[in-house]
Scaffold this motif. Structure first.
Motif, PDB file in Angstrom:
ATOM      1  N   ARG A 195      76.330  38.031  10.907  1.00 57.03           N
ATOM      2  CA  ARG A 195      76.852  36.823  10.674  1.00 57.03           C
ATOM      3  C   ARG A 195      75.574  35.491  10.713  1.00 57.03           C
ATOM      4  O   ARG A 195      75.609  34.647   9.905  1.00 57.03           O
ATOM      5  N   PHE A 196      75.037  35.780  11.932  1.00 57.49           N
ATOM      6  CA  PHE A 196      73.928  34.768  11.866  1.00 57.49           C
ATOM      7  C   PHE A 196      72.973  34.859  10.684  1.00 57.49           C
ATOM      8  O   PHE A 196      72.358  33.721  10.127  1.00 57.49           O
ATOM      9  N   GLU A 210      74.383  32.815   8.016  1.00 56.27           N
ATOM     10  CA  GLU A 210      74.399  31.460   8.179  1.00 56.27           C
ATOM     11  C   GLU A 210      73.020  30.765   8.153  1.00 56.27           C
ATOM     12  O   GLU A 210      72.709  29.779   8.458  1.00 56.27           O
ATOM     13  N   ASN A 211      72.016  31.778   7.504  1.00 56.25           N
ATOM     14  CA  ASN A 211      70.247  31.405   7.809  1.00 56.25           C
ATOM     15  C   ASN A 211      69.830  30.837   9.165  1.00 56.25           C
ATOM     16  O   ASN A 211      68.870  30.295   9.092  1.00 56.25           O
ATOM     17  N   ARG A 212      70.192  31.689  10.294  1.00 62.45           N
ATOM     18  CA  ARG A 212      70.015  31.529  11.454  1.00 62.45           C
ATOM     19  C   ARG A 212      69.353  32.721  11.617  1.00 62.45           C
ATOM     20  O   ARG A 212      69.497  33.516  12.525  1.00 62.45           O
TER      21      ARG A 212
END
Length: 247
Positions: free
Chosen positions: A20-21, A24-26
């Motif tokens: 998921r991160f 989100e580009n994290r």
């Protein structure tokens, strides 16, 4: 029986959260979550044995968690970060890594029940183990986080694609990789070993990307020596070692 299974479920949650991160580009948090999933996945079995809470259900849960945490999560995080810039070849590489990880885990489960092999051979993995493969394949992210001027460009994506395919083949290869499970630390060396482990953990917490990059380089450098040690041990035991068994 609850605690080991709870750790396994938390490992799956960490691996999926890493995906998921990544979407989100994290990416730094994504890599940390994948590494956390690998850590939790590595201790649940030991925790079950220590508490004498092993069960068939837990073993099945652990196997399912392995494919998510060591195969799916690292591949998708790397694809979201870089491999997608290579187009279809990047996706093929991600698929190959995930499939290779699944095959590697299946072979490990089969060999674990093999009682015919000599005792000394149990000191070696057949192929690079799945947890190590997950750490190795994310090397492009570690290099990017070092802020060395490396950018997720299309040429870099093709290089990472080749590297991912290489790690996939190392997973399913017959390469003998020393496991270190049977290493016994002499009493007079326990404290230095503990100090060394603490030092590594401190370096990992303080300089995570430098430490992980150095760990990947050291592991790849170690593989040829593992093959050489296996060959020598086989000769001492008087056994024939087919070329396929040493790479």
């Amino acid at each position: 029986m609850v605690l080991p299974n709870l750790v396994t479920v938390l490992a799956i949650c960490a691996g999926l959260s890493g995906i998921r991160f990544a979407f989100e580009n994290r990416f730094e948090i994504a890599v940390v979550m994948v590494l956390l999933a690998a850590f939790l996945d590595g201790i649940d079995g030991r925790l079950a044995r220590m508490l004498k809470a092993t069960s068939k259900f837990g073993a099945q849960m652990d196997s399912l968690a392995d494919i998510v945490n060591f195969g799916v999560a690292p591949a998708l995080v790397l694809y979201a970060f870089l491999l997608d810039r290579a187009g279809s070849p990047g996706w093929i590489a991600a698929l190959l890594f995930t499939i290779a990880c699944g095959m590697r885990l299946a072979r490990f489960n089969v060999l674990a029940d093999d009682t015919d092999q000599p005792a000394w051979q149990t000191e070696y993995f057949v192929g690079v183990p799945a947890p190590a493969g997950a750490v190795l394949v994310m090397l492009p992210l570690y290099l990017y986080f070092l802020r060395l001027g490396l950018e997720p460009t299309r040429p870099a994506a093709f290089v990472a694609t080749g590297f991912t395919v290489l790690i996939a083949f190392l997973l399913v290869s017959r390469l003998p990789v020393y496991s270190g499970k049977s290493v016994k630390v002499p009493g007079d060396r326990v404290l230095p070993v503990i100090l060394g482990v603490v030092l590594y953990v401190l370096l990992l917490m303080t300089y995570p990307w430098y430490t992980l990059t150095a760990s990947v380089a050291g592991y790849l450098f170690f593989l040829p020596f593992s093959v050489r040690a296996y060959s020598k041990r086989a000769k001492l035991e008087g056994e024939k070692v087919p070329p396929s068994d040493i790479g």
